[in-house]
Scaffold this motif. Sequence first.
Motif, PDB file in Angstrom:
ATOM      1  N   ALA A 277      41.309  20.686  53.317  1.00 57.38           N
ATOM      2  CA  ALA A 277      41.492  20.638  51.966  1.00 57.38           C
ATOM      3  C   ALA A 277      41.089  19.064  51.656  1.00 57.38           C
ATOM      4  CB  ALA A 277      42.673  20.823  51.225  1.00 57.38           C
ATOM      5  N   PRO A 278      40.182  18.601  50.881  1.00 59.74           N
ATOM      6  CA  PRO A 278      39.876  17.434  50.561  1.00 59.74           C
ATOM      7  C   PRO A 278      40.773  16.494  49.594  1.00 59.74           C
ATOM      8  CG  PRO A 278      38.295  18.419  49.423  1.00 59.74           C
ATOM      9  CD  PRO A 278      39.061  19.663  50.261  1.00 59.74           C
ATOM     10  N   PHE A 279      41.456  17.495  48.824  1.00 50.54           N
ATOM     11  CA  PHE A 279      42.535  17.067  47.912  1.00 50.54           C
ATOM     12  C   PHE A 279      43.304  18.387  47.402  1.00 50.54           C
ATOM     13  CE2 PHE A 279      38.270  17.715  46.004  1.00 50.54           C
ATOM     14  CZ  PHE A 279      38.551  19.006  45.133  1.00 50.54           C
ATOM     15  N   PRO A 280      44.566  18.008  46.935  1.00 54.13           N
ATOM     16  CA  PRO A 280      45.453  18.974  46.534  1.00 54.13           C
ATOM     17  C   PRO A 280      44.832  19.811  45.522  1.00 54.13           C
ATOM     18  CG  PRO A 280      46.193  16.879  45.609  1.00 54.13           C
ATOM     19  CD  PRO A 280      45.050  16.396  46.408  1.00 54.13           C
ATOM     20  N   GLY A 281      45.247  21.135  45.568  1.00 50.49           N
ATOM     21  CA  GLY A 281      44.734  22.089  44.545  1.00 50.49           C
ATOM     22  C   GLY A 281      44.839  23.526  45.011  1.00 50.49           C
ATOM     23  N   VAL A 282      44.502  24.639  44.186  1.00 43.23           N
ATOM     24  CA  VAL A 282      44.684  25.770  44.484  1.00 43.23           C
ATOM     25  C   VAL A 282      43.331  26.386  44.998  1.00 43.23           C
ATOM     26  CG1 VAL A 282      45.156  28.086  43.281  1.00 43.23           C
ATOM     27  CG2 VAL A 282      46.260  26.140  42.480  1.00 43.23           C
ATOM     28  N   PHE A 283      43.366  26.930  46.201  1.00 44.15           N
ATOM     29  CA  PHE A 283      42.129  27.488  46.923  1.00 44.15           C
ATOM     30  C   PHE A 283      41.889  28.897  46.661  1.00 44.15           C
ATOM     31  CE2 PHE A 283      40.789  29.780  50.821  1.00 44.15           C
ATOM     32  CZ  PHE A 283      39.679  29.243  50.959  1.00 44.15           C
ATOM     33  N   TYR A 284      40.684  29.048  46.497  1.00 40.33           N
ATOM     34  CA  TYR A 284      40.164  30.603  45.915  1.00 40.33           C
ATOM     35  C   TYR A 284      39.101  30.943  46.852  1.00 40.33           C
ATOM     36  CZ  TYR A 284      42.418  29.767  41.637  1.00 40.33           C
ATOM     37  OH  TYR A 284      43.617  29.790  40.669  1.00 40.33           O
ATOM     38  N   ARG A 285      39.147  32.188  47.503  1.00 38.71           N
ATOM     39  CA  ARG A 285      38.308  32.617  48.322  1.00 38.71           C
ATOM     40  C   ARG A 285      36.986  33.338  47.587  1.00 38.71           C
ATOM     41  NH1 ARG A 285      40.106  35.963  53.238  1.00 38.71           N
ATOM     42  NH2 ARG A 285      37.751  35.909  53.872  1.00 38.71           N
ATOM     43  N   GLN A 286      37.048  33.561  46.422  1.00 39.12           N
ATOM     44  CA  GLN A 286      36.032  34.216  45.518  1.00 39.12           C
ATOM     45  C   GLN A 286      35.914  33.544  44.318  1.00 39.12           C
ATOM     46  OE1 GLN A 286      38.917  37.279  46.215  1.00 39.12           O
ATOM     47  NE2 GLN A 286      38.676  38.228  44.455  1.00 39.12           N
ATOM     48  N   PRO A 287      34.680  33.935  43.635  1.00 37.74           N
ATOM     49  CA  PRO A 287      34.421  32.847  42.672  1.00 37.74           C
ATOM     50  C   PRO A 287      35.289  33.501  41.368  1.00 37.74           C
ATOM     51  CG  PRO A 287      32.464  34.149  43.235  1.00 37.74           C
ATOM     52  CD  PRO A 287      33.612  34.476  44.297  1.00 37.74           C
ATOM     53  N   SER A 288      35.605  34.913  41.352  1.00 42.89           N
ATOM     54  CA  SER A 288      36.240  35.428  40.382  1.00 42.89           C
ATOM     55  C   SER A 288      37.105  36.687  40.889  1.00 42.89           C
ATOM     56  CB  SER A 288      35.503  35.746  38.909  1.00 42.89           C
ATOM     57  OG  SER A 288      34.664  36.935  39.179  1.00 42.89           O
ATOM     58  N   PRO A 289      38.191  37.103  40.158  1.00 40.24           N
ATOM     59  CA  PRO A 289      39.087  37.977  40.758  1.00 40.24           C
ATOM     60  C   PRO A 289      38.308  39.204  40.938  1.00 40.24           C
ATOM     61  CG  PRO A 289      40.227  37.078  39.070  1.00 40.24           C
ATOM     62  CD  PRO A 289      38.823  36.511  39.082  1.00 40.24           C
ATOM     63  N   ASP A 290      37.117  39.610  40.474  1.00 41.87           N
ATOM     64  CA  ASP A 290      36.493  41.053  40.657  1.00 41.87           C
ATOM     65  C   ASP A 290      35.099  40.800  41.662  1.00 41.87           C
ATOM     66  OD1 ASP A 290      37.960  42.304  38.747  1.00 41.87           O
ATOM     67  OD2 ASP A 290      36.510  41.597  37.068  1.00 41.87           O
ATOM     68  N   ASP A 291      34.856  39.672  42.084  1.00 39.30           N
ATOM     69  CA  ASP A 291      33.760  39.287  42.935  1.00 39.30           C
ATOM     70  C   ASP A 291      34.244  39.393  44.265  1.00 39.30           C
ATOM     71  OD1 ASP A 291      32.014  39.150  40.931  1.00 39.30           O
ATOM     72  OD2 ASP A 291      32.455  36.569  40.702  1.00 39.30           O
ATOM     73  N   PRO A 292      33.219  39.527  45.311  1.00 39.80           N
ATOM     74  CA  PRO A 292      33.763  39.693  46.751  1.00 39.80           C
ATOM     75  C   PRO A 292      33.975  38.055  47.262  1.00 39.80           C
ATOM     76  CG  PRO A 292      31.337  40.030  46.448  1.00 39.80           C
ATOM     77  CD  PRO A 292      32.051  40.177  45.209  1.00 39.80           C
ATOM     78  N   VAL A 293      34.772  37.810  48.341  1.00 39.38           N
ATOM     79  CA  VAL A 293      34.945  36.626  48.961  1.00 39.38           C
ATOM     80  C   VAL A 293      33.716  36.077  49.251  1.00 39.38           C
ATOM     81  CG1 VAL A 293      37.099  37.297  49.536  1.00 39.38           C
ATOM     82  CG2 VAL A 293      35.290  37.446  51.228  1.00 39.38           C
ATOM     83  N   TYR A 294      33.603  34.692  49.340  1.00 35.89           N
ATOM     84  CA  TYR A 294      32.597  34.187  49.828  1.00 35.89           C
ATOM     85  C   TYR A 294      31.990  34.200  51.060  1.00 35.89           C
ATOM     86  CZ  TYR A 294      32.382  30.935  45.457  1.00 35.89           C
ATOM     87  OH  TYR A 294      32.327  30.589  44.335  1.00 35.89           O
ATOM     88  N   VAL A 295      32.905  34.329  51.881  1.00 39.54           N
ATOM     89  CA  VAL A 295      32.933  34.320  53.533  1.00 39.54           C
ATOM     90  C   VAL A 295      33.900  35.317  54.066  1.00 39.54           C
ATOM     91  CG1 VAL A 295      32.588  33.135  55.714  1.00 39.54           C
ATOM     92  CG2 VAL A 295      31.999  32.015  53.674  1.00 39.54           C
ATOM     93  N   ASP A 296      33.547  36.026  55.140  1.00 36.04           N
ATOM     94  CA  ASP A 296      34.573  36.844  55.840  1.00 36.04           C
ATOM     95  C   ASP A 296      34.978  36.315  57.139  1.00 36.04           C
ATOM     96  OD1 ASP A 296      35.402  38.890  53.931  1.00 36.04           O
ATOM     97  OD2 ASP A 296      33.012  39.560  54.414  1.00 36.04           O
ATOM     98  N   GLU A 297      36.012  36.699  57.760  1.00 40.91           N
ATOM     99  CA  GLU A 297      36.220  36.108  59.127  1.00 40.91           C
ATOM    100  C   GLU A 297      35.275  36.998  59.811  1.00 40.91           C
ATOM    101  OE1 GLU A 297      40.412  36.775  60.087  1.00 40.91           O
ATOM    102  OE2 GLU A 297      41.074  35.643  58.509  1.00 40.91           O
ATOM    103  N   GLY A 298      34.932  36.018  60.859  1.00 42.26           N
ATOM    104  CA  GLY A 298      33.615  36.594  61.821  1.00 42.26           C
ATOM    105  C   GLY A 298      32.118  36.415  61.251  1.00 42.26           C
ATOM    106  N   GLN A 299      32.164  35.811  60.273  1.00 44.07           N
ATOM    107  CA  GLN A 299      30.863  35.822  59.474  1.00 44.07           C
ATOM    108  C   GLN A 299      30.314  34.439  59.922  1.00 44.07           C
ATOM    109  OE1 GLN A 299      30.645  36.472  55.213  1.00 44.07           O
ATOM    110  NE2 GLN A 299      28.750  35.294  54.893  1.00 44.07           N
ATOM    111  N   GLN A 300      28.926  34.367  60.044  1.00 37.86           N
ATOM    112  CA  GLN A 300      28.128  33.115  60.395  1.00 37.86           C
ATOM    113  C   GLN A 300      27.950  32.401  59.250  1.00 37.86           C
ATOM    114  OE1 GLN A 300      26.789  32.040  63.333  1.00 37.86           O
ATOM    115  NE2 GLN A 300      25.827  30.234  62.667  1.00 37.86           N
TER     116      GLN A 300
END
Length: 82
Positions: free
Chosen positions: A8-31
Amino acid sequence: MTTQQIHAPFPGVFYRQPSPDDPVYVDEGQQVNAGDVIGLIEVMKQFVELKAEMTGTVTGFSAENESVLEAGDVIATLEVSE
């Protein structure tokens, strides 16, 4: 192969997806390529894209979705070829 941690470059809240209804940006195991967005960090109602700095495979996330991070916390680990 070596591992590279994404911090984390600075403090904050981390989100894996752009909005609650969207898929995650990246899955584990993904290139991912250098510059690919792997998540967002929110600080004071502003969202900043967190990008991979190297090309590699995401081997795991240390930070859960919507977790509060401090600067320097490990978010994810990449396996990179040298």
